[in-house]
Design a protein around this motif. Structure first.
Motif, PDB file in Angstrom:
ATOM      1  N   ARG A   1       0.817  -1.230   0.000  1.00 47.75           N
ATOM      2  CA  ARG A   1       0.000   0.000   0.000  1.00 47.75           C
ATOM      3  C   ARG A   1       0.848   1.277   0.000  1.00 47.75           C
ATOM      4  NH1 ARG A   1      -4.957  -0.792  -0.243  1.00 47.75           N
ATOM      5  NH2 ARG A   1      -6.615   0.647   0.312  1.00 47.75           N
ATOM      6  N   HIS A   2       1.625   1.457  -1.063  1.00 49.26           N
ATOM      7  CA  HIS A   2       2.440   2.666  -1.181  1.00 49.26           C
ATOM      8  C   HIS A   2       1.544   3.912  -1.260  1.00 49.26           C
ATOM      9  CE1 HIS A   2       5.217  -0.457  -2.754  1.00 49.26           C
ATOM     10  NE2 HIS A   2       6.098   0.256  -2.072  1.00 49.26           N
ATOM     11  N   ARG A   3       1.888   4.890  -0.457  1.00 49.29           N
ATOM     12  CA  ARG A   3       1.175   6.159  -0.490  1.00 49.29           C
ATOM     13  C   ARG A   3       2.173   7.304  -0.393  1.00 49.29           C
ATOM     14  NH1 ARG A   3      -2.001   3.243  -2.085  1.00 49.29           N
ATOM     15  NH2 ARG A   3      -4.233   3.037  -1.618  1.00 49.29           N
ATOM     16  N   HIS A   4       1.832   8.411  -1.068  1.00 46.21           N
ATOM     17  CA  HIS A   4       2.692   9.589  -1.100  1.00 46.21           C
ATOM     18  C   HIS A   4       2.014  10.724  -0.346  1.00 46.21           C
ATOM     19  CE1 HIS A   4       5.200   7.565  -4.024  1.00 46.21           C
ATOM     20  NE2 HIS A   4       4.101   7.270  -4.704  1.00 46.21           N
ATOM     21  N   PHE A   5       2.825  11.574   0.271  1.00 47.15           N
ATOM     22  CA  PHE A   5       2.317  12.646   1.114  1.00 47.15           C
ATOM     23  C   PHE A   5       3.010  13.953   0.754  1.00 47.15           C
ATOM     24  CE2 PHE A   5       1.928   8.626   3.221  1.00 47.15           C
ATOM     25  CZ  PHE A   5       0.678   8.652   3.828  1.00 47.15           C
ATOM     26  N   GLU A   6       2.221  14.936   0.400  1.00 49.63           N
ATOM     27  CA  GLU A   6       2.732  16.295   0.186  1.00 49.63           C
ATOM     28  C   GLU A   6       2.587  17.053   1.492  1.00 49.63           C
ATOM     29  OE1 GLU A   6       1.294  20.241  -2.235  1.00 49.63           O
ATOM     30  OE2 GLU A   6       1.499  18.384  -3.396  1.00 49.63           O
ATOM     31  N   ILE A   7       3.664  17.686   1.929  1.00 50.18           N
ATOM     32  CA  ILE A   7       3.704  18.358   3.220  1.00 50.18           C
ATOM     33  C   ILE A   7       3.747  19.866   3.012  1.00 50.18           C
ATOM     34  CG2 ILE A   7       4.938  18.577   5.399  1.00 50.18           C
ATOM     35  CD1 ILE A   7       3.807  15.756   4.851  1.00 50.18           C
ATOM     36  N   GLY A   8       2.886  20.581   3.705  1.00 49.63           N
ATOM     37  CA  GLY A   8       2.854  22.033   3.585  1.00 49.63           C
ATOM     38  C   GLY A   8       3.101  22.727   4.905  1.00 49.63           C
ATOM     39  N   PHE A   9       3.996  23.693   4.905  1.00 47.48           N
ATOM     40  CA  PHE A   9       4.262  24.604   6.032  1.00 47.48           C
ATOM     41  C   PHE A   9       4.964  23.957   7.222  1.00 47.48           C
ATOM     42  CE2 PHE A   9       0.179  26.626   4.361  1.00 47.48           C
ATOM     43  CZ  PHE A   9       0.856  27.539   3.574  1.00 47.48           C
ATOM     44  N   TRP A  10       5.631  22.816   7.042  1.00 51.17           N
ATOM     45  CA  TRP A  10       6.456  22.293   8.130  1.00 51.17           C
ATOM     46  C   TRP A  10       7.494  21.325   7.569  1.00 51.17           C
ATOM     47  CZ3 TRP A  10       5.861  17.023   9.929  1.00 51.17           C
ATOM     48  CH2 TRP A  10       4.765  16.339   9.381  1.00 51.17           C
ATOM     49  N   PRO A  11       8.619  21.135   8.273  1.00 51.83           N
ATOM     50  CA  PRO A  11       9.764  20.401   7.702  1.00 51.83           C
ATOM     51  C   PRO A  11       9.727  18.897   7.990  1.00 51.83           C
ATOM     52  CG  PRO A  11      10.433  21.421   9.747  1.00 51.83           C
ATOM     53  CD  PRO A  11       8.992  21.819   9.534  1.00 51.83           C
ATOM     54  N   ALA A  12       8.807  18.177   7.395  1.00 54.56           N
ATOM     55  CA  ALA A  12       8.739  16.729   7.596  1.00 54.56           C
ATOM     56  C   ALA A  12       9.950  16.047   6.977  1.00 54.56           C
ATOM     57  CB  ALA A  12       7.468  16.174   6.980  1.00 54.56           C
ATOM     58  N   LEU A  13      10.364  14.934   7.586  1.00 57.15           N
ATOM     59  CA  LEU A  13      11.537  14.206   7.111  1.00 57.15           C
ATOM     60  C   LEU A  13      11.114  12.897   6.448  1.00 57.15           C
ATOM     61  CD1 LEU A  13      13.824  14.639  10.261  1.00 57.15           C
ATOM     62  CD2 LEU A  13      13.871  15.961   8.137  1.00 57.15           C
ATOM     63  N   PRO A  14      11.680  12.567   5.284  1.00 58.70           N
ATOM     64  CA  PRO A  14      11.352  11.297   4.626  1.00 58.70           C
ATOM     65  C   PRO A  14      11.886  10.115   5.420  1.00 58.70           C
ATOM     66  CG  PRO A  14      13.145  12.384   3.476  1.00 58.70           C
ATOM     67  CD  PRO A  14      12.650  13.355   4.515  1.00 58.70           C
ATOM     68  N   ARG A  15      11.296   8.954   5.196  1.00 63.45           N
ATOM     69  CA  ARG A  15      11.720   7.723   5.862  1.00 63.45           C
ATOM     70  C   ARG A  15      12.286   6.782   4.807  1.00 63.45           C
ATOM     71  NH1 ARG A  15       8.545   4.631  10.649  1.00 63.45           N
ATOM     72  NH2 ARG A  15       9.800   2.741  10.758  1.00 63.45           N
ATOM     73  N   PRO A  16      13.424   6.138   5.066  1.00 66.40           N
ATOM     74  CA  PRO A  16      14.012   5.246   4.055  1.00 66.40           C
ATOM     75  C   PRO A  16      13.073   4.093   3.697  1.00 66.40           C
ATOM     76  CG  PRO A  16      15.595   5.723   5.800  1.00 66.40           C
ATOM     77  CD  PRO A  16      14.265   6.236   6.275  1.00 66.40           C
ATOM     78  N   HIS A  17      12.977   3.807   2.420  1.00 64.49           N
ATOM     79  CA  HIS A  17      12.154   2.691   1.965  1.00 64.49           C
ATOM     80  C   HIS A  17      12.910   1.385   2.150  1.00 64.49           C
ATOM     81  CE1 HIS A  17       9.988   0.083  -0.924  1.00 64.49           C
ATOM     82  NE2 HIS A  17       8.963   0.819  -0.568  1.00 64.49           N
ATOM     83  N   ARG A  18      12.179   0.330   2.518  1.00 60.66           N
ATOM     84  CA  ARG A  18      12.795  -0.982   2.700  1.00 60.66           C
ATOM     85  C   ARG A  18      12.485  -1.870   1.500  1.00 60.66           C
ATOM     86  NH1 ARG A  18      11.549  -2.882   8.941  1.00 60.66           N
ATOM     87  NH2 ARG A  18      12.712  -1.225  10.015  1.00 60.66           N
TER      88      ARG A  18
END
Length: 225
Positions: A112-129
């Motif tokens: 269940r791959h899902r993508h997230f667009e982040i607005g107005f804050w510095p979210a950090l990506p997580r390494p894919h396994r």
């Protein structure tokens, strides 16, 4: 549920009635609701319908139905709203892929791959396994066995309701369609914790997911009595 596990108080909005939804709920158009509830929330999460962008619409079910891409309108409203936000959708959607999450990152039996667009804050990506194998089921006349279930559609070796509940960690609904449209709470719990640890609450806020899950179990027992 994921944001609640991360420590948030949650209000849901959907144009479709959701009697199984476990938190306060507003039935209505999400774009209108966002305008009407301006200033009420610290973080807004939007999951516009994915049918416009999903692989089945563009492939197997091509031309059967027409769908509207609501992501641009939702982004415009969220920019106007002016608080940190998250827009979630599928791989084919036209949104910034600031964070990409997969069930394998959380030890789930669903990709269940899902993508997230982040607005107005510095979210950090997580390494894919790397995936441990294929998704179980029939594909183009060939059956493959694997460690993941197909949490969408019917037939072809796709997951049962019980399997989807277990694989995604969703137990407050047994509605097949709701399960096929949902994302694992682990995804939004991760994003919610990212927001808390990079924002103004980081110094003094420590959510307790175990206690919150215990509260859910107690409420379920009371409702069943």
């Amino acid at each position: 549920m994921g944001y609640w596990l991360a420590g948030f108080e949650v209000v849901g909005v959907d144009i479709t009635p959701r009697p199984n939804y476990p938190f306060p709920f507003v039935e209505g158009d999400a774009l209108d609701a966002c305008r009407e509830m301006s200033g009420d929330f610290h973080l807004v999460h939007a999951s516009p319908p994915c049918q416009f962008s999903c692989a089945l619409t563009k492939g197997t079910n091509r031309g059967q139905r027409t769908h509207t891409d609501l992501i641009p309108a939702m982004r415009e409203v969220l920019d106007w709203y002016g608080v940190p936000y998250v827009i979630e959708n599928v791989s084919g959607a036209a949104l910034r892929k600031d964070i990409t999450l997969c069930g394998e990152m959380f030890g789930l039996a669903v990709l269940r791959h899902r993508h997230f667009e982040i607005g107005f804050w510095p979210a950090l990506p997580r390494p894919h396994r790397p995936h441990r194998g294929p998704v179980r089921g029939w594909r183009h006349g060939v059956y493959r066995d694997g460690p993941y279930i197909a949490a969408y559609g019917n037939g072809g070796g796709k997951g049962t309701v019980a399997e989807m509940q277990q694989a995604m960690g969703i137990h407050w609904t047994s509605d097949h369609r709701e399960l096929t449209e949902a994302i694992p709470p682990a995804y939004t719990a991760h994003i919610g914790r990212e927001f808390i640890t990079t924002g103004e609450w980081a110094a003094h806020y420590e959510p307790d997911p175990a206690a919150r899950l215990a509260a859910v179990a107690r409420e379920a027992e009371v409702s069943a009595a």
